[in-house]
Every structure is written in structure tokens, then in C-alpha cells.
Design a protein around this motif. Structure first.
Motif, PDB file in Angstrom:
ATOM      1  N   ASP A 107       0.830  -1.206   0.000  1.00  0.00           N
ATOM      2  CA  ASP A 107       0.000   0.000   0.000  1.00  0.00           C
ATOM      3  C   ASP A 107       0.860   1.250   0.000  1.00  0.00           C
ATOM      4  N   LYS A 108       2.111   1.066   0.435  1.00  0.00           N
ATOM      5  CA  LYS A 108       3.020   2.210   0.521  1.00  0.00           C
ATOM      6  C   LYS A 108       4.462   1.726   0.395  1.00  0.00           C
ATOM      7  N   VAL A 109       5.330   2.565  -0.172  1.00  0.00           N
ATOM      8  CA  VAL A 109       6.740   2.195  -0.319  1.00  0.00           C
ATOM      9  C   VAL A 109       7.614   3.163   0.474  1.00  0.00           C
ATOM     10  N   LEU A 110       8.575   2.600   1.197  1.00  0.00           N
ATOM     11  CA  LEU A 110       9.543   3.421   1.923  1.00  0.00           C
ATOM     12  C   LEU A 110      10.927   3.176   1.325  1.00  0.00           C
ATOM     13  N   ASP A 111      11.529   4.237   0.822  1.00  0.00           N
ATOM     14  CA  ASP A 111      12.874   4.129   0.257  1.00  0.00           C
ATOM     15  C   ASP A 111      13.896   4.409   1.351  1.00  0.00           C
ATOM     16  N   ALA A 112      14.530   3.370   1.853  1.00  0.00           N
ATOM     17  CA  ALA A 112      15.528   3.528   2.914  1.00  0.00           C
ATOM     18  C   ALA A 112      16.926   3.241   2.377  1.00  0.00           C
ATOM     19  N   ARG A 113      17.091   3.351   1.077  1.00  0.00           N
ATOM     20  CA  ARG A 113      18.395   3.068   0.476  1.00  0.00           C
ATOM     21  C   ARG A 113      19.411   4.122   0.889  1.00  0.00           C
ATOM     22  N   GLY A 114      20.616   3.654   1.194  1.00  0.00           N
ATOM     23  CA  GLY A 114      21.682   4.586   1.593  1.00  0.00           C
ATOM     24  C   GLY A 114      21.647   4.935   3.068  1.00  0.00           C
ATOM     25  N   LEU A 115      20.590   4.543   3.774  1.00  0.00           N
ATOM     26  CA  LEU A 115      20.498   4.841   5.201  1.00  0.00           C
ATOM     27  C   LEU A 115      21.100   3.706   6.009  1.00  0.00           C
ATOM     28  N   ASN A 116      21.705   4.089   7.126  1.00  0.00           N
ATOM     29  CA  ASN A 116      22.324   3.089   7.983  1.00  0.00           C
ATOM     30  C   ASN A 116      21.598   2.985   9.316  1.00  0.00           C
ATOM     31  N   CYS A 117      21.876   1.917  10.031  1.00  0.00           N
ATOM     32  CA  CYS A 117      21.264   1.632  11.328  1.00  0.00           C
ATOM     33  C   CYS A 117      21.324   2.844  12.245  1.00  0.00           C
ATOM     34  N   PRO A 118      20.292   3.236  12.947  1.00  0.00           N
ATOM     35  CA  PRO A 118      18.979   2.578  13.023  1.00  0.00           C
ATOM     36  C   PRO A 118      17.916   3.243  12.131  1.00  0.00           C
ATOM     37  N   LEU A 119      18.354   4.092  11.189  1.00  0.00           N
ATOM     38  CA  LEU A 119      17.373   4.886  10.441  1.00  0.00           C
ATOM     39  C   LEU A 119      16.321   4.068   9.676  1.00  0.00           C
ATOM     40  N   PRO A 120      16.691   2.971   8.982  1.00  0.00           N
ATOM     41  CA  PRO A 120      15.639   2.229   8.275  1.00  0.00           C
ATOM     42  C   PRO A 120      14.504   1.772   9.205  1.00  0.00           C
ATOM     43  N   ILE A 121      14.869   1.329  10.399  1.00  0.00           N
ATOM     44  CA  ILE A 121      13.861   0.872  11.371  1.00  0.00           C
ATOM     45  C   ILE A 121      13.008   2.046  11.860  1.00  0.00           C
ATOM     46  N   LEU A 122      13.675   3.161  12.152  1.00  0.00           N
ATOM     47  CA  LEU A 122      12.941   4.322  12.675  1.00  0.00           C
ATOM     48  C   LEU A 122      11.982   4.883  11.627  1.00  0.00           C
ATOM     49  N   ARG A 123      12.440   4.923  10.367  1.00  0.00           N
ATOM     50  CA  ARG A 123      11.560   5.420   9.295  1.00  0.00           C
ATOM     51  C   ARG A 123      10.403   4.450   9.076  1.00  0.00           C
ATOM     52  N   THR A 124      10.685   3.170   9.231  1.00  0.00           N
ATOM     53  CA  THR A 124       9.645   2.155   9.058  1.00  0.00           C
ATOM     54  C   THR A 124       8.558   2.304  10.117  1.00  0.00           C
ATOM     55  N   LYS A 125       9.008   2.492  11.336  1.00  0.00           N
ATOM     56  CA  LYS A 125       8.065   2.684  12.444  1.00  0.00           C
ATOM     57  C   LYS A 125       7.141   3.873  12.147  1.00  0.00           C
ATOM     58  N   LYS A 126       7.758   4.949  11.657  1.00  0.00           N
ATOM     59  CA  LYS A 126       6.994   6.166  11.360  1.00  0.00           C
ATOM     60  C   LYS A 126       6.001   5.913  10.217  1.00  0.00           C
ATOM     61  N   ALA A 127       6.496   5.231   9.168  1.00  0.00           N
ATOM     62  CA  ALA A 127       5.641   4.976   8.003  1.00  0.00           C
ATOM     63  C   ALA A 127       4.485   4.044   8.360  1.00  0.00           C
ATOM     64  N   LEU A 128       4.740   3.074   9.227  1.00  0.00           N
ATOM     65  CA  LEU A 128       3.671   2.168   9.638  1.00  0.00           C
ATOM     66  C   LEU A 128       2.582   2.926  10.401  1.00  0.00           C
TER      67      LEU A 128
END
Lengths: 76, 156
Positions: free
Chosen positions: A5-26
Motif C-alpha cells: 500500500d506504501k513504499v519506503l525508500d531507505a536506500r543509503g540509510l544506515n542503522c537505526p534509520l531504516p527501522i525508525l523510518r519504518t516505524k513512522k511509516a507504519l
């Protein structure tokens, strides 16, 4: 094949940003909707499994191709 | 309450040691933990609005990777600390590591509770107006009020 339903582009990001952005997007999705995350951090594979387990948002599918990791997480 | 709790004591004020408290606090918050960080001694530097003064020191840190091997004694030379700091910053940027400001902002957003140790604020004559908004002041007893019920407590 899982449909997102939605795409999150976390390319180029390092720990813990992909998880934090995912939490926000969810947070912006409703229950049952699916978020697709694309990441390049190799640590993300373990981390997304751990995130899914601890937050009870199911990790429906994951794949790797050409150095990119794709995850499909459903909002619980 | 079945919410898990994480308590952290942040005591260091260097660029590198600023990361662990903010990385773990923001991630724990994303996992649903209730988080509190108690900043004391040099850790208080991490609360300043402007973090551009934070440095990483190669002095007394033989484990720090250097472009060419150098005896630790050389690290006392003027400019070494500045060089190590800018090297670290540019490496972090190139690798997609978040800035400390960004991670701290995510902690604030996730309602991580941040407490500045009153005794060391007084000791070092910090002006709390230099701190970011939302910082509470407290002492050891304030820390234990939360840590006593925490599932995880970390000293950094």
C-alpha cells in the motif's frame, strides 16, 4: 506476490534509520495495510526480523537482489 | 502495564560516544519501549541545542582506525583532534549514518524522557537555556524512580 500500500525508500540509510523510518511509516497506515521497504544496509535483514517479532507487525516477505533488500511488513 | 522500559545513563560527551544513547533510545522507542535517559557529567554536552562542538579524540584511543599507523604519542599534536573529528564526520555522512542532531530529534519525537543531572549542571555551570526544550532536571533519586521499574538499564 504481496501487494504493498506504501513504499519506503531507505536506500543509503544506515542503522537505526531504516527501522525508525519504518516505524513512522507504519504509523501512517491502517491495520492490515502493507509497507514495502527498500534498504541497502546489510544489517537490515536481521533488524527487520527482530523489529517484526517485537512489534508484532508481520514480516510477510523479504528478498534480496543486486545489493538491495526488500521487506514487506503488514501493520498489525 | 506490559510496556517495557529502558533506562540509560549517558556520561560521555564526545562525538562517537554520543551515538549509543541516542541510537538505542530511538530504536527502543520504535519497538514500543518507554525510554528515559539520564544525562550526567560530560553527557550533558549532548543536550546542547548546538552539537557542532562535539569532537572525537584519537588521544588515548589506540583502537581508532587511522589512514596511516601512528604512535599514540603523536595524537597530542595540535590539529589531530580536529582532523579525527572531520574524518569521522565525513565517513559517517558517506555511509548514511544519521547525525546526532537527527537521532536526538527522533528521540524527542518518540517522547524519550530526558533528564539532566542537577548536580553536574551546577558543577559545570551549564546554562539550561542552552539545552534543547523539554529537558527535566533531577537527581539520582529521580533516575531510580524510573530505573527501578526498568527492564533494561544501561550505563554509557
Amino acid at each position: 506476490m504481496v501487494q504493498e500500500d506504501k513504499v519506503l525508500d531507505a536506500r543509503g540509510l544506515n542503522c537505526p534509520l531504516p527501522i525508525l523510518r519504518t516505524k513512522k511509516a507504519l504509523g501512517e497506515l491502517s491495520s492490515g495495510q502493507v509497507l514495502k521497504i527498500v534498504a541497502t544496509d546489510p544489517g537490515a535483514v536481521k533488524d527487520f526480523e527482530a523489529f517484526s517479532k517485537q512489534t508484532k507487525n508481520p514480516l510477510l516477505d523479504q528478498a534480496e537482489s543486486g545489493g538491495e533488500f526488500v521487506f514487506f511488513i503488514q501493520k498489525a | 502495564m506490559d510496556e517495557k522500559k529502558l533506562a540509560i545513563i549517558a556520561t560521555k560527551g564526545t562525538l562517537d560516544w554520543g551515538y549509543p544513547p541516542f541510537i538505542l533510545a530511538s530504536t527502543a522507542a520504535a519497538l514500543g519501549y518507554s525510554v528515559e535517559i539520564f544525562f550526567t557529567f560530560y553527557g550533558l554536552q549532548l543536550l546542547r541545542k548546538d552539537l557542532s562542538h562535539l569532537r572525537v579524540s584519537p588521544l588515548g584511543n589506540p583502537a581508532m582506525p587511522m589512514p596511516v599507523p601512528m604512535p599514540n604519542l603523536m595524537m597530542v599534536l595540535p590539529g589531530m583532534e580536529g582532523m579525527a573529528t572531520s574524518m569521522m564526520k565525513s565517513k559517517m555522512k558517506a555511509k548514511g549514518v544519521a547525525s546526532l542532531e537527527e537521532l536526538r530529534g527522533l528521540c524527542v519525537e518518540a517522547e524519550v524522557r530526558m533528564i539532566a543531572c542537577q548536580m553536574t549542571v551546577d558543577l559545570f555551570e551549564f546554562d539550561t537555556a542552552d539545552f534543547i526544550d523539554g529537558i527535566e532536571l533531577g537527581g539520582a533519586a529521580t533516575f531510580f524512580e524510573f530505573a527501578g521499574e526498568a527492564d533494561i538499564t544501561l550505563f554509557m
